[in-house]
Design an enzyme around this catalytic site. Structure first.
Site, mmCIF file in Angstrom:
data_model
loop_
_atom_site.group_PDB
_atom_site.id
_atom_site.type_symbol
_atom_site.label_atom_id
_atom_site.label_comp_id
_atom_site.label_asym_id
_atom_site.label_seq_id
_atom_site.Cartn_x
_atom_site.Cartn_y
_atom_site.Cartn_z
ATOM 1 C CG HIS A 34 -13.851 5.102 7.065
ATOM 2 N ND1 HIS A 34 -13.056 5.971 7.768
ATOM 3 C CD2 HIS A 34 -14.666 5.872 6.305
ATOM 4 C CE1 HIS A 34 -13.393 7.214 7.456
ATOM 5 N NE2 HIS A 34 -14.357 7.181 6.568
ATOM 6 C CB THR A 35 -11.953 -1.418 4.635
ATOM 7 O OG1 THR A 35 -11.773 -0.727 3.391
ATOM 8 C CG2 THR A 35 -13.420 -1.753 4.825
ATOM 9 C CG ASP A 36 -7.419 2.764 4.448
ATOM 10 O OD1 ASP A 36 -8.155 3.034 5.425
ATOM 11 O OD2 ASP A 36 -6.879 3.638 3.726
ATOM 12 C CB SER A 124 -6.738 11.111 -2.485
ATOM 13 O OG SER A 124 -7.347 10.290 -1.595
ATOM 14 C CB SER A 125 -6.023 17.130 -3.155
ATOM 15 O OG SER A 125 -6.587 17.341 -1.881
ATOM 16 C CG ASP A 170 -6.502 8.091 0.181
ATOM 17 O OD1 ASP A 170 -7.280 7.168 -0.126
ATOM 18 O OD2 ASP A 170 -6.804 8.986 0.995
HETATM 19 C C1 GLA Z 1 -9.258 8.864 3.596
HETATM 20 C C2 GLA Z 1 -7.987 8.194 4.103
HETATM 21 C C3 GLA Z 1 -7.893 6.750 3.606
HETATM 22 C C4 GLA Z 1 -9.176 5.971 3.884
HETATM 23 C C5 GLA Z 1 -10.390 6.767 3.431
HETATM 24 C C6 GLA Z 1 -11.683 6.102 3.815
HETATM 25 O O1 GLA Z 1 -9.217 9.011 2.207
HETATM 26 O O2 GLA Z 1 -6.858 8.893 3.674
HETATM 27 O O3 GLA Z 1 -6.784 6.116 4.196
HETATM 28 O O4 GLA Z 1 -9.268 5.616 5.230
HETATM 29 O O5 GLA Z 1 -10.395 8.082 3.950
HETATM 30 O O6 GLA Z 1 -11.837 4.894 3.160
#
Ligand code: GLA
Length: 382
Positions: A34-36, A124-125, A170
């Protein structure tokens, strides 16, 4: 293997055998969660599981798509009003639209796809799906977009067609991933650096709670909103603060009474997480995996107590890891279900997995699924 599956399915579906095949991976993330979308750092790696597609332009203005694993077919056009109803098809439609908006002359095509990244497990599918099609369409329709633009198109697909205001981690790692390397990414500048990752004596393993998350279920977007609220409160006093990445705990204290307790906690987590990513990089340079592991546990408790994106099952797996003496463990990805990522000494691996399975089974009537992590290359033509 998946290459054969998609080729066979394509031939069965459309009666021709000469489709091109592409693949894009899912990801792990060592730290930086949750930093992106806060303009900060992430530390992901692409994995040996993902989405494989077979695809061929069909000379029309329509897309015919078949999801092998769901045994579902969708047909739709390329105009904004042609959006299909099935959620999986919206990714294919959305990425086509986003490439068109970026000047690629995407025409109609026939396609099939299959995946071995579990859906909703935090690996991240959906980014793998977007990246596979972004890469393939850019190639097949002579687009000139670089991988940065392809990643942004994947992210925009989530924003505009799937209802998730995600960051760029992702999609970026699904395109830029490199075997045996983690990727340290600055999500503001998109500067990145590969980090060879070969932790001698340790293994990375994922334990899947089998609790499916639904990121689109507003909770994710709500977290992002909280971060933006606090960042703008801080910005009023400190105009140089563009994102929470730029904020300090002292700045956060100054606005404590201007924001809700909940938003305060969310921001406190993000400021702490930014510092943890830097600490983990330094520790990795020294080969200090004990510090890496300690930071992972800190991230878990922040995500559980301050950011509130964990769930009981994830907390239980985290407690089991701690009790087993696992070096580091935490919820991975967006949260609300999915996997923990665990950094475990080789010598403890078997007993940890056995204990985790036994205790989880006793409590929830099912064993967590175990995935050994193999850090692999990003999107490619096969
Ligand atoms: C999901 C989102 C990413 C990122 C993560 C948490 O995977 O797609 O962009 O925010 O959650 O780090």
């Amino acid at each position: 293997m998946n290459e054969q599956i998609v080729k066979r399915a394509f031939a069965a579906q459309y009666g021709v055998a000469d489709a091109a095949v592409f693949a894009a991976p899912g990801r792990i993330n060592l730290i930086g969660e949750h930093t992106d979308y806060n303009g900060s750092f992430v530390f992901p790696g692409a994995i040996d599981k993902g989405i494989t597609i077979a695809i061929k332009p069909n000379g029309s203005e329509r897309i015919r798509a078949f999801a092998i694993d769901l045994n579902e077919q969708a047909t739709f056009g390329l105009q904004e009003e042609d959006a299909p109803a099935q959620s999986w098809a919206r990714y294919v439609f959305g990425i086509s639209r986003e490439l068109i908006k970026r000047g690629v002359a995407v025409g109609g095509f026939d396609t099939v796809f299959t995946g071995d990244v579990p859906l909703g497990a935090g690996m991240s599918s959906s980014a793998a799906l977007e990246s596979a099609y972004a890469f393939a369409l850019n190639h097949l329709f002579n687009g000139r977009l670089d991988k940065f633009e392809l990643a942004k198109a994947g992210q925009a697909t989530e924003h505009h067609y799937c209802g998730v205001k995600c960051g760029i981690m992702d999609q970026f790692v699904s395109l830029f991933g490199k075997a045996n390397n983690l990727l340290l990414l600055d999500c503001r500048s998109l500067e990145y650096r590969y980090f060879p990752f070969d932790p001698q004596g340790y293994r990375l393993v994922l334990l899947d709670t089998l609790v499916k998350h639904a990121l689109a279920s507003s909770a994710y977007n709500k977290r992002r909103q909280s971060c933006e609220t606090v960042a703008s409160a801080i910005r009023r006093r400190h105009p140089e603060v563009e994102f929470l990445r730029d904020a300090t705990f002292a700045m956060l204290e100054e606005v404590r009474h201007e924001v809700s307790a909940e938003d305060y906690n969310r921001a406190a987590y993000v400021i702490g997480e930014t510092a943890r990513v830097k600490a983990v990089c330094d520790a990795l340079e020294r080969g200090d995996y004990e510090t890496v592991g300690r930071k992972m546990y800190e991230t878990h408790s922040g995500m559980s107590q301050l950011y509130e994106v964990s769930c009981e099952e994830l907390d239980v797996l985290n407690d089991i890891a701690k009790a087993c003496g696992v070096t580091g463990s935490r919820v991975m990805g967006g949260g609300f279900g999915g996997c923990t990522i665990n950094l475990v000494k080789e010598s403890l691996y078997d007993s940890f997995i056995r204990t985790a399975k036994e205790q989880y089974l006793a409590r929830y009537g099912k064993e967590p699924r175990v995935y050994d992590v193999v850090i692999s290359d990003g999107a490619r033509a096969l």
